[in-house]
Design a protein around this motif. Sequence first.
Motif, PDB file in Angstrom:
ATOM      1  N   ASP A   1       0.875  -1.170   0.000  1.00 61.57           N
ATOM      2  CA  ASP A   1       0.000   0.000   0.000  1.00 61.57           C
ATOM      3  C   ASP A   1       0.915   1.224   0.000  1.00 61.57           C
ATOM      4  O   ASP A   1       1.607   1.478   0.980  1.00 61.57           O
TER       5      ASP A   1
ATOM      6  N   MET B   1       2.007   5.332  -0.621  1.00 54.88           N
ATOM      7  CA  MET B   1       1.676   6.753  -0.735  1.00 54.88           C
ATOM      8  C   MET B   1       2.978   7.499  -0.963  1.00 54.88           C
ATOM      9  O   MET B   1       3.766   7.713  -0.037  1.00 54.88           O
TER      10      MET B   1
ATOM     11  N   LYS C   1      -4.157   9.151   5.682  1.00 48.30           N
ATOM     12  CA  LYS C   1      -3.571   7.799   5.578  1.00 48.30           C
ATOM     13  C   LYS C   1      -3.095   7.333   6.944  1.00 48.30           C
ATOM     14  O   LYS C   1      -3.277   6.173   7.327  1.00 48.30           O
TER      15      LYS C   1
ATOM     16  N   GLU D   1      -2.316   5.232  -3.270  1.00 49.63           N
ATOM     17  CA  GLU D   1      -3.085   6.163  -2.435  1.00 49.63           C
ATOM     18  C   GLU D   1      -3.168   7.523  -3.125  1.00 49.63           C
ATOM     19  O   GLU D   1      -2.154   8.219  -3.270  1.00 49.63           O
TER      20      GLU D   1
ATOM     21  N   GLN E   1     -11.166   1.201   2.642  1.00 43.14           N
ATOM     22  CA  GLN E   1      -9.977   0.359   2.873  1.00 43.14           C
ATOM     23  C   GLN E   1     -10.394  -1.057   3.281  1.00 43.14           C
ATOM     24  O   GLN E   1      -9.695  -2.031   2.963  1.00 43.14           O
TER      25      GLN E   1
END
Length: 825
Positions: free
Chosen positions: A555, A557, A570, A655, A775
Motif C-alpha cells: 500500500d 503513498m 492515511k 493512495e 480500505q
Amino acid sequence: MTEARPRLRRTVGDSLEDFERDLISNLYYQRGTTIESASGPDGYHTLAVTVRDRLVDRYARTAAAHYAANPRFVYYLSAEYLLGRQLRQNLLYTDTERWVRPIAEDLGVSLEALEVYDVEPGLGNGGLGRLAACLLDSMATLDIPAVGYGIRYEFGIFKQTFRDGQQVERPDDWTFYGNPWEFPAPDDRQLVGFYGTTKADPKDPTGLKKHWVPGETVRGEPSHMLVPGYGTQTVNIIRLWQARASRESFDLARFGVGQYVEAVDDIVKAENISKVLYPDDSTELGRELRLKQQYFLVACSLRDIIRRYRLRNSGWEGFADKVVIQLNDTHPVVAVTELMRLLVDEHGVGWDEAWSITRRTFNYTCHTLLPEALETWPVRLLERLLPRHMEIIYAINHFFLEEVRAAYPGDEDVVRRMSVIQEGDERRVRMAHLAVVGSTAVNGVAELHTKLLAETTLHDFATLWPERFHNVTNGVTPRRFLRMANPRLSTLITESLGDEGWLTDLERLHGLGTAADDPAFRAAWRDVKRQNKVELAAAVERSTGVLIDPDALADVMIKRFHEYKRQQLKLLHVITMVNRIRADPQATYVPRTVLFGGKAAPGYHAMKLLIQLVNAVADVVNTDPVIARHLRVVFPPDYNVTKAQFVIPAADLSEQISLAGKEASGTGNMKLALNGALTIGTLDGANIEIRDRVGADNFFLFGMDAPAAAALRRSGYSPRSFYEADFELRLAVDTIASGAFAKGDRSVFAPVVDAMLGRDEYMALADYRAYVDCQDTVAEAWTDTERWTRMSVLNTARCGFFSSDRTVREYCAQIWKVDPVRVSP
Ligand code: TH1
C-alpha cells in the motif's frame, strides 16, 4: 541550406566491437586510466560517455535536419526539471544494453554496481518538474522540434535524511563527480541585467519605447543535455543556464585600491542566482532571489531563442510562426514583458506589432488551484529589480483594462478583479493574470482542473476569452515508468501483445484486456508483481532495516508531503488498523505493508512534524510483535525519481486521497495504475479520468466530490463533530494525543492533533469514515486473488491514454500547431 559537410562528421560504429573499442579508448584517453586500475567512477564515466557518443551522432543529424527544414519550434520554459537517471535510459534508447551486459560481465563488474554513480539531476520538486521531463521525452519521440530551457541549479532538491525520525535536509551536490551527460556551450553565453534606471527615448512620440540601464549584470552560461526520442533518430536538447559573474558585474576599481576580497564578493553574489533550487512545491515564496532566478532563466532563454530564430530567418513578422513558447506555470511568466522589452526597446518594433507577436508566441499551462501557489510579486520589488519590466506591465495592463472596460461598461468591480495589479496595502503583480493576458492558449492539466480554473480562479478570463481555454490532461512516459522501471512486466506485455509497439503506442495495451481472463496469464502477472516486491523488500531493508513480506498487500503513498494531499488521513487509517489489532489480536487481518515516500518543504513545519509522526508510528508498529505480524510501515528516506522507479512496479495499492478540488492532476496516480496498482482515491484531478477509463469496478472510490467539499466548507465545517460522532476516529486521534507515539510525551504531536480538531483545513476528518470503510473493501478484495489480479491487469490495459505521447499530441494539435521533422539515419 546544405547539411553539415559529411567529411566533418564523425560517425560512431554500430557494432559490439566498435563499442568495446570506444569504451577502452575513452577509459584510456578521457579518464587517463586502464582497465586494471580503473575505479568505480572511472567505469561509470567511461560507459556514460561511450553511450552518450551514440546520441551525439543523432543529435548532429537532428540539428542538421532542423536547420534544413527551418520548422516551427516548441520552446518549453520551466524553472524545474526532474530528468531522472540518464544511463539506463540512454542504454535503452541507443539499444546498447545488449552489448554492455556481456562486456561488463567479462570485466567482472555489474551494470548495477556502476549505476550507483549515476546521480539523478534533482532540478525540481515534484510533479511539475517530472511532467516537464516526460513532455520532453515525448516531444523527441514524436520528432517534434523542441528545446527545453531551465536553470542549472548547483544544488538541486535537498537530500532527505531522518534523525530521530525527523527530516533533516542535506545539500544535493549533484555534480560532485562531474556530469558526463552535459555539454558546456560557453560561446552561447548571455548577459542579463538587473536593477538600474530607465530613460525615455526622445525620438519616440508614443512614450512606449524606453532605454533601460541596468545597475548590475550577470552572465548566463548554458550547457545542454541530450534528450533522445525512443525508436527514432531525433535527439533534442535541454539547455540549462548557470549564473556567472560578468566582467561588468564586479567593481574593477576595487581591485585597483586593494579591495580584492570585496570585489570578489560581487562575483559570489552574481553566482548565487543559480546556486539552489527553491525546495517549495505548490507554494509561492516571494523572495527576491527567486524572482532573480526567474528573470535570469527568461532573459537568457529568450535571447537564445532569438539567436536561433535569426540563424534562418529575418524580420519580426514571421517570429510567431517559427517560435512557440510554453510557460510551465507562472514561474517564467516575466518572459511576456521581456519579449516586449526586447522587441520594442532593443529592436525598434512598434508597441502594437510587438504585442501581437508576443501574444501569438506564448501559451501558459496552469498547474494548480491552490491560492498559495498563485504567484504575485510586490510592485515595489519589481520596480527596483526590473524597473523597465514594471513599466511594461503597467502599459500592458492599461491596454488590457481598456478592453475590459469596453466589454463591461461601468463595471469597475470586474476591472478590479481582472487587473494584473492587485491593489491593497502592498500592491502586487498577479503573474497568472499577466500570463493569460499575454498568451494565445491557457491550459489546465486535467479535466476537473480545467473546469474549476474556468469556474473559479480564472473565471472572468474564461468568460471574456473562452477561446483561449483548453484542457490537456497530463501523461507520463511509458519508456521510463513502464519499460525501464518494470522490465519484467514489460517482457510479459510484449510476449502477450506480440511486439514492443505499445512502447510508442500505449493504447495498444488494450490488447491485454482478453489476457486478463486467462488464468495462466494472471499467474504470470502475479509472479512479476511478487518478484518486484521481493526486490523492493531487499532495498527497503537496506535503507530502513525493516523486513517486509513480499506477500503482503503493498500500500503506497509516494508524493510530496502537503496538507491537501492528506498523508494525515492515511496515518489515521494506519492507526485505526493498529487499534483494531490491539483490540482483537486473534482475528484475521489482511497483511499489509504501508510505504510512505516524500519530502516536506524545509520551512513547512506542520508537514515536517507529520513526517516525524509517520516515522514514530512506523517504529511502534514494526517493533510490536503482535501488530508487526499483520502490518508494517516503512518510510525510506529521500524519495526521488530513482526511488519511484523501484517502488512503483511493486505497488498493489495506490493512495490518491487528496481533498477533491485540490490536486490539479497528479501523475504518480498514472504511473502506479499503469504498473497494475489499484487506486484508492477521491474524485480529484486525473483520478476521475483514470476511473472513467479503468472502470468503476476496478477503482476504489471514496469521499466527497469537489462540489460536496465546497458545500461543506460553506456550511461551516466542524472537524470536532466528525471526531465526536465516530468511535474509531476518536480513538485514532486520541491515540496520537495520548503520546503513544512519543514514549508517553503528549506534547510532541499535540500540534498534529490541534490541526486536525481545530481547522482541519483539508477536511480529512470528514472523509475518514468513507476512507476507512473503503480500505475494508480493499482488504476484502485482496483476499480474492484471482479477481484482484484481473483488476490489476485491466488497470494496465486501460491506462494507455495516460502516455505523455498522447499529451504531447494534444498540445501539438490544440496549442502548438507544430509538425514533426523526421531525421534520417
Ligand atoms: C503540480 C500539481 O500539484 C500536480 O497536481 C500536477 O500533476 C503537477 O503539477 C503537474 O501538472 C504542481 N507543482 C507545482 C510546483 C510549484 C508551484 C505550483 C505547482 S502545481 C513550485
